[in-house]
Design an enzyme around this catalytic site. Structure first.
Site, short mmCIF file in Angstrom:
data_model
loop_
_atom_site.label_atom_id
_atom_site.label_comp_id
_atom_site.label_asym_id
_atom_site.label_seq_id
_atom_site.Cartn_x
_atom_site.Cartn_y
_atom_site.Cartn_z
N THR A 1 -10.06 -10.64 -7.46
CA THR A 1 -9.23 -11.65 -6.81
C THR A 1 -8.58 -11.12 -5.53
O THR A 1 -8.29 -11.88 -4.60
CB THR A 1 -8.12 -12.15 -7.77
OG1 THR A 1 -7.52 -11.01 -8.40
CG2 THR A 1 -8.72 -13.06 -8.84
N LEU A 2 -8.36 -9.79 -5.50
CA LEU A 2 -7.82 -9.20 -4.27
C LEU A 2 -8.87 -9.30 -3.16
O LEU A 2 -8.54 -9.61 -2.01
CB LEU A 2 -7.43 -7.73 -4.54
CG LEU A 2 -6.65 -6.94 -3.48
CD1 LEU A 2 -7.52 -6.25 -2.48
CD2 LEU A 2 -5.60 -7.80 -2.76
N TYR B 1 -12.40 2.98 -17.16
CA TYR B 1 -11.11 2.34 -16.90
C TYR B 1 -9.94 2.92 -17.67
O TYR B 1 -10.07 3.27 -18.84
CB TYR B 1 -11.20 0.85 -17.26
CG TYR B 1 -12.15 0.08 -16.39
CD1 TYR B 1 -11.71 -0.56 -15.25
CD2 TYR B 1 -13.51 0.00 -16.71
CE1 TYR B 1 -12.58 -1.27 -14.43
CE2 TYR B 1 -14.39 -0.71 -15.90
CZ TYR B 1 -13.92 -1.35 -14.77
OH TYR B 1 -14.78 -2.03 -13.97
N TRP B 2 -8.76 2.95 -17.04
CA TRP B 2 -7.47 3.18 -17.68
C TRP B 2 -6.62 1.99 -17.25
O TRP B 2 -6.06 1.99 -16.16
CB TRP B 2 -6.81 4.45 -17.17
CG TRP B 2 -7.41 5.72 -17.61
CD1 TRP B 2 -6.92 6.55 -18.59
CD2 TRP B 2 -8.60 6.37 -17.11
NE1 TRP B 2 -7.74 7.64 -18.72
CE2 TRP B 2 -8.77 7.57 -17.83
CE3 TRP B 2 -9.53 6.04 -16.11
CZ2 TRP B 2 -9.83 8.44 -17.59
CZ3 TRP B 2 -10.59 6.90 -15.87
CH2 TRP B 2 -10.73 8.08 -16.61
N TYR C 1 -17.06 -12.77 -15.57
CA TYR C 1 -16.95 -12.35 -16.98
C TYR C 1 -17.29 -10.88 -17.11
O TYR C 1 -18.40 -10.46 -16.75
CB TYR C 1 -17.90 -13.20 -17.83
CG TYR C 1 -17.98 -12.77 -19.27
CD1 TYR C 1 -16.81 -12.62 -20.03
CD2 TYR C 1 -19.21 -12.51 -19.88
CE1 TYR C 1 -16.88 -12.23 -21.35
CE2 TYR C 1 -19.28 -12.12 -21.21
CZ TYR C 1 -18.11 -11.97 -21.94
OH TYR C 1 -18.18 -11.58 -23.25
N GLY D 1 -32.06 -15.12 -8.19
CA GLY D 1 -33.18 -15.28 -7.26
C GLY D 1 -32.88 -14.52 -5.99
O GLY D 1 -31.75 -14.11 -5.76
N ALA E 1 -19.76 -9.72 -3.60
CA ALA E 1 -20.58 -10.83 -3.08
C ALA E 1 -19.98 -12.17 -3.52
O ALA E 1 -19.72 -13.05 -2.68
CB ALA E 1 -22.02 -10.70 -3.59
N GLY E 2 -19.76 -12.31 -4.81
CA GLY E 2 -19.21 -13.56 -5.32
C GLY E 2 -17.77 -13.80 -4.85
O GLY E 2 -17.39 -14.94 -4.56
N ASP E 3 -16.99 -12.74 -4.76
CA ASP E 3 -15.58 -12.87 -4.34
C ASP E 3 -15.49 -13.37 -2.90
O ASP E 3 -14.66 -14.22 -2.57
CB ASP E 3 -14.85 -11.52 -4.43
CG ASP E 3 -15.06 -10.82 -5.76
OD1 ASP E 3 -15.32 -11.51 -6.76
OD2 ASP E 3 -14.97 -9.57 -5.79
P1 ADP Z 1 -21.56 -12.02 -8.03
O1 ADP Z 1 -22.43 -11.41 -9.09
O2 ADP Z 1 -20.63 -11.07 -7.33
O3 ADP Z 1 -20.91 -13.33 -8.42
P2 ADP Z 1 -23.83 -13.28 -6.90
O4 ADP Z 1 -25.00 -12.48 -7.32
O5 ADP Z 1 -23.55 -14.57 -7.60
O6 ADP Z 1 -22.55 -12.37 -6.86
O7 ADP Z 1 -24.00 -13.57 -5.35
C1 ADP Z 1 -22.96 -14.23 -4.67
C2 ADP Z 1 -23.47 -14.63 -3.32
O8 ADP Z 1 -23.88 -13.46 -2.59
C3 ADP Z 1 -24.72 -15.49 -3.35
O9 ADP Z 1 -24.40 -16.85 -3.57
C4 ADP Z 1 -25.25 -15.25 -1.95
O10 ADP Z 1 -24.50 -15.96 -1.01
C5 ADP Z 1 -24.96 -13.77 -1.75
N1 ADP Z 1 -26.12 -12.95 -2.16
C6 ADP Z 1 -26.24 -12.18 -3.26
N2 ADP Z 1 -27.45 -11.56 -3.31
C7 ADP Z 1 -28.13 -11.95 -2.20
C8 ADP Z 1 -29.43 -11.67 -1.65
N3 ADP Z 1 -30.30 -10.88 -2.27
N4 ADP Z 1 -29.75 -12.25 -0.47
C9 ADP Z 1 -28.90 -13.07 0.17
N5 ADP Z 1 -27.67 -13.38 -0.29
C10 ADP Z 1 -27.28 -12.83 -1.45
#
Ligand code: ADP
Length: 309
Positions: A31-32, A99-100, A166, A225, A255-257
């Site tokens: 979240t940070l 982790y701690w 998760y 994918g 990536a997701g954050d």
């Molecule tokens: P997390 O596991 O952190 O939630 P994700 O795997 O869901 O991350 O990826 C989050 C976002 O990162 C994707 O929606 C996309 O925008 C970007 N991303 C991740 N992997 C790739 C990749 N191989 N090529 C292009 N974009 C990617």
């Protein structure tokens, strides 16, 4: 009036072990990361957590402030410390995390003196963001307090965003996690869900767990994918937005954050959901092209409101 966002969760001290056994100090938390990228995108964001009164807690707080993250809602718990993890890299380059964190200050955000003030303050934000990792910090009572806080936010016209990060090790058992995620998804106005997380948690019915909320709230369902696509369900629309290929994926940390940060920044700037997903992909694409969660400022894509596709 400025739109104000609160990100709720935990940032920990991060120690990376080097081949000679010495440790390099940093800090990290899902979240940070989202708060940091929101701030970089010009969104007024506060990080809502608890730290100790030790020097490292103060260094963390100062580093967040230097990134433009508001820290007025960081509670300082006397005598407590932040959580800590060590990243060990084995001979083949594989990383493992240790982790701690059981006694980390952040776990008491919704308990003890000061919790009522935190909750009252949270109710005043326009958008409150928490993740599945945030939920794992607080225990039953804390999660109940968080759920009430979500309702208070919505009663005042604010919105709640939930990201389904998760991490099984954060939970005493899977059932507890399943219940907590179900409740958070039911409470949220915006859900970022990863198909992978949902399948780990609920098995083959994972997607159905989030899709039952279609129509009621906005859903961003992130698939796998390469390059990955997201499915955006909002206001009756159901569109698929595929990421552009990234030439070299260096490190997928955050990536997701970062995707969530750019998506929310674009939505707050008035852009439609599919456009917001493109911004999410663009920032996440930049983040995975660099080592670590936080990329250099110079590598940041342009502000959502200034971009055109
Ligand atoms: P997390 O596991 O952190 O939630 P994700 O795997 O869901 O991350 O990826 C989050 C976002 O990162 C994707 O929606 C996309 O925008 C970007 N991303 C991740 N992997 C790739 C990749 N191989 N090529 C292009 N974009 C990617």
């Amino acid at each position: 009036m400025t739109t104000r966002v609160a990100c709720i969760g935990e940032c920990m001290m991060e120690l990376s072990e080097r081949p000679d056994g010495s440790l390099l100090r940093g800090y990290g938390g899902d979240t940070l990361n989202t708060a940091l990228y929101l701030a970089r995108l010009g969104v007024a964001v506060d990080y809502v957590t608890a730290l100790g009164d030790d020097p490292w807690s103060e260094e963390m707080r100062a580093a967040w402030a230097a990134e433009g993250i508001g820290t007025d809602r960081v509670r300082r718990l006397p005598g407590r410390m932040p959580g800590l993890y060590i990243i060990r890299t084995d001979g083949s380059g594989e990383r493992s995390f240790h982790y701690w964190r059981d006694s980390a200050a952040a776990r008491d955000l919704f308990s003890g003196p000061g919790a009522a003030e935190t909750r009252a303050a949270l109710a005043g934000y326009d958008l409150v963001y928490a993740s599945g990792i945030s939920l794992s910090l607080y225990g039953e009572d804390g999660r109940a307090a968080l759920a009430e806080t979500f309702r208070a936010v919505q009663a005042k016209g604010g919105r709640v965003a939930f990201d389904t990060n998760y991490r099984p090790r954060g939970w005493p058992d899977k059932i507890k996690a399943q219940e907590a995620f179900r409740a958070a998804m039911a409470a949220a106005d915006l859900i970022f869900a990863s198909t992978e997380d949902l399948e780990w948690l609920y098995g083959p019915e994972g997607e159905a767990e989030v899709l039952r909320h279609r129509g009621r709230c906005e859903i961003v369902l992130k698939g796998s994918g390469s390059p990955p696509a997201v499915r955006v369900l909002a206001g009756g629309d159901d569109v698929r937005v595929t990421a552009s290929p990234v030439a070299s994926v260096v490190d997928t940390t955050a990536a997701g954050d970062s995707f969530a940060a750019a998506y929310m920044a674009a939505r707050l700037a008035g852009q439609p959901p599919a456009e917001a997903a493109r911004h999410g992909h663009r920032l996440a694409g930049a983040v995975i092209g660099h080592r670590g969660a936080v990329i250099p400022r110079a590598a940041m894509p342009a502000l959502p409101s200034h971009q055109d596709d």
